[in-house]
Write a protein that holds these residues in place. Structure first.
Motif, PDB file in Angstrom:
ATOM      1  N   GLY A   1       0.838  -1.205   0.000  1.00  0.00           N
ATOM      2  CA  GLY A   1       0.000   0.000   0.000  1.00  0.00           C
ATOM      3  C   GLY A   1       0.868   1.249   0.000  1.00  0.00           C
TER       4      GLY A   1
ATOM      5  N   GLU B   1      -8.631   9.574   3.795  1.00  0.00           N
ATOM      6  CA  GLU B   1      -8.786   8.167   4.165  1.00  0.00           C
ATOM      7  C   GLU B   1     -10.134   8.094   4.872  1.00  0.00           C
ATOM      8  OE1 GLU B   1      -4.932   6.491   5.870  1.00  0.00           O
ATOM      9  OE2 GLU B   1      -6.353   5.958   7.436  1.00  0.00           O
TER      10      GLU B   1
ATOM     11  N   THR C   1      -8.908   1.517   1.692  1.00  0.00           N
ATOM     12  CA  THR C   1      -8.463   0.260   2.309  1.00  0.00           C
ATOM     13  C   THR C   1      -9.483  -0.295   3.292  1.00  0.00           C
ATOM     14  OG1 THR C   1      -6.146   0.908   2.111  1.00  0.00           O
ATOM     15  CG2 THR C   1      -6.647  -0.755   3.780  1.00  0.00           C
TER      16      THR C   1
END
Ligand SMILES: Cc1ncc(COP(=O)(O)O)c(C=O)c1O
Length: 392
Positions: free
Chosen positions: A84, A153, A184
């Motif tokens: 990542g 995020e 994610t």
């Protein structure tokens, strides 16, 4: 593939059985492929003819993974990376080289925070980190004519803040910059940021996409033109390539991603409700708890809350340690997104290199605990958590 549902696409996209003559995708564990003729080699290497060139650039197994994840994220193209972090690093270099600037916040994964606050500035890429993640005016005030992208995020790791992707994409586009979303924690099984206007999606595929901690991996999904240029200008030269074997394991992971994310979300909501009502716990953060400050936004853009829960045990760092060291079934690791339930003390593990002030901004306290709820029978998890809380 567009007419199929998510789960069908997760099982079939990117794979042509005719081509591979195999029900399960093969692993091409090779870095090179003999050309028919010299002319063929020249055409393939100059992108005038389809074909494999060299393992740092491409691989047939990796290509299936990239095609499938692009379809699931509803993007045009994808690049698979070795982790990542290499994916995020590549995005930053691609978009912000030559004087570009980035705007992000301090409520992001610890590794990304270090990349943004220390590594990129040392390489001459300026990163502005907003202090109040929910103050959109502060985000806007950091944008200038050199800004290339906003990076968010959502849900964030480990504070589980939720940001309104549509609002952020509107802000980015009104200034002619891109919105990059680290997806994610939700994965495309629960949230498709491109539908809300995001331009580029990044993943630590090491987590839920893999699902059982066998492979380190990342991915970038975006427009064909950007992905093609990123591949040619950065990836092929610097080599953050995902290995064929790991791509193969990730493809197996993708086949069950949807079902796992449903169960992760169901178990996590039950565990979060249990924690919320426990006298030794305060401030539980889980997106699908009614009391979460961004519950409405979470409901709008996510179909489930995923598996991450953050909470504070009442007391000090020692009390947090006591709790973590008392669980039996749950595993103590600095990782998340596994089928098994995992527990972490962010203050001394994932966010240990931050200063006290940085940790405060990131909402990581001495007594904060992060649980990545797995697929076990939820009653067994609650029993384990209850007995460990009893030791605090
Ligand atoms: C939200 C998020 N993004 C990126 C990363 C980095 O991914 P990797 O460990 O695969 O390099 C992580 C790792 O925990 C993460 O949680």
């Amino acid at each position: 593939m567009k007419k199929y549902g998510f789960q069908t696409k997760a099982l079939h996209a990117g794979l042509s059985e005719k081509e591979y003559k195999s029900l399960i995708f093969p692993i091409y564990q090779s870095v090179a492929y003999p050309y028919e003729t010299s002319e063929d080699a020249a055409l393939i290497h100059s992108f005038q003819k389809e074909g494999q060139t060299y393992g740092r650039m491409d691989n047939p197994t990796l290509e299936i993974f990239e095609k499938r994840l692009a379809v699931l994220e509803e993007g045009e193209a994808c690049i698979g990376t070795s982790s990542g972090m290499s994916a995020i690093y590549m995005i930053a270099v691609y978009f912000a080289r030559n004087g570009g600037e980035i705007v992000s916040s301090n409520r992001i994964y610890g590794g990304t925070y270090v990349l943004f606050s220390k590594v990129l500035p040392e390489l001459g890429i300026k990163v502005h980190l907003v202090k109040d993640i929910h103050n959109i005016d502060e985000w806007e005030s950091k944008i200038n004519q050199n800004t290339k992208f906003l990076f968010i995020e959502t849900p964030s790791n480990p504070s589980i803040d939720i940001l309104d992707i549509k609002r952020f994409s509107d802000l980015a586009h009104s200034h002619n910059v891109s919105l990059i979303v680290d997806n994610t924690i939700a994965t495309p099984a629960l949230q498709i940021p491109i539908k809300f206007g995001a331009d580029v999606i990044v993943h630590s595929a090491t987590k839920y996409i893999c699902g059982n901690s066998t492979s380190l991996a990342g991915a970038v999904i975006g427009r064909k033109e950007d992905i093609k240029k990123m591949r040619e200008e950065i990836y092929e030269i610097t080599g953050p390539t995902l290995s064929p074997f790991n791509a193969w394991l990730l493809l197996i992971g993708l086949e069950t991603l949807y079902i796992r994310m449903q169960k992760h979300s169901e178990n996590a909501r039950i565990v979060a409700e249990f924690l919320e009502n426990h006298p030794k716990v305060d401030s539980v953060s889980y997106p699908f708890l009614k009391g979460h400050p961004q519950f409405d936004t979470a409901k709008k853009q996510m179909s489930g809350g995923s598996s991450l829960i953050s909470f504070n045990v009442k007391g000090s760092l020692e009390d947090a340690y006591k709790f973590i060291d008392s669980v039996n079934l749950i595993k103590r690791v600095g990782h998340l997104g596994d089928s098994k339930t995992l527990i972490t003390h962010p203050r001394t593990v994932t966010h240990q290199s931050l200063t006290d002030e940085e940790r405060k901004d990131a909402n990581v306290a001495d007594n904060s605990i992060r649980i990545s709820v797995g697929l076990e029978d939820v009653n067994d998890l609650i029993e384990d958590i209850e007995q460990a809380l009893g030791k605090v």
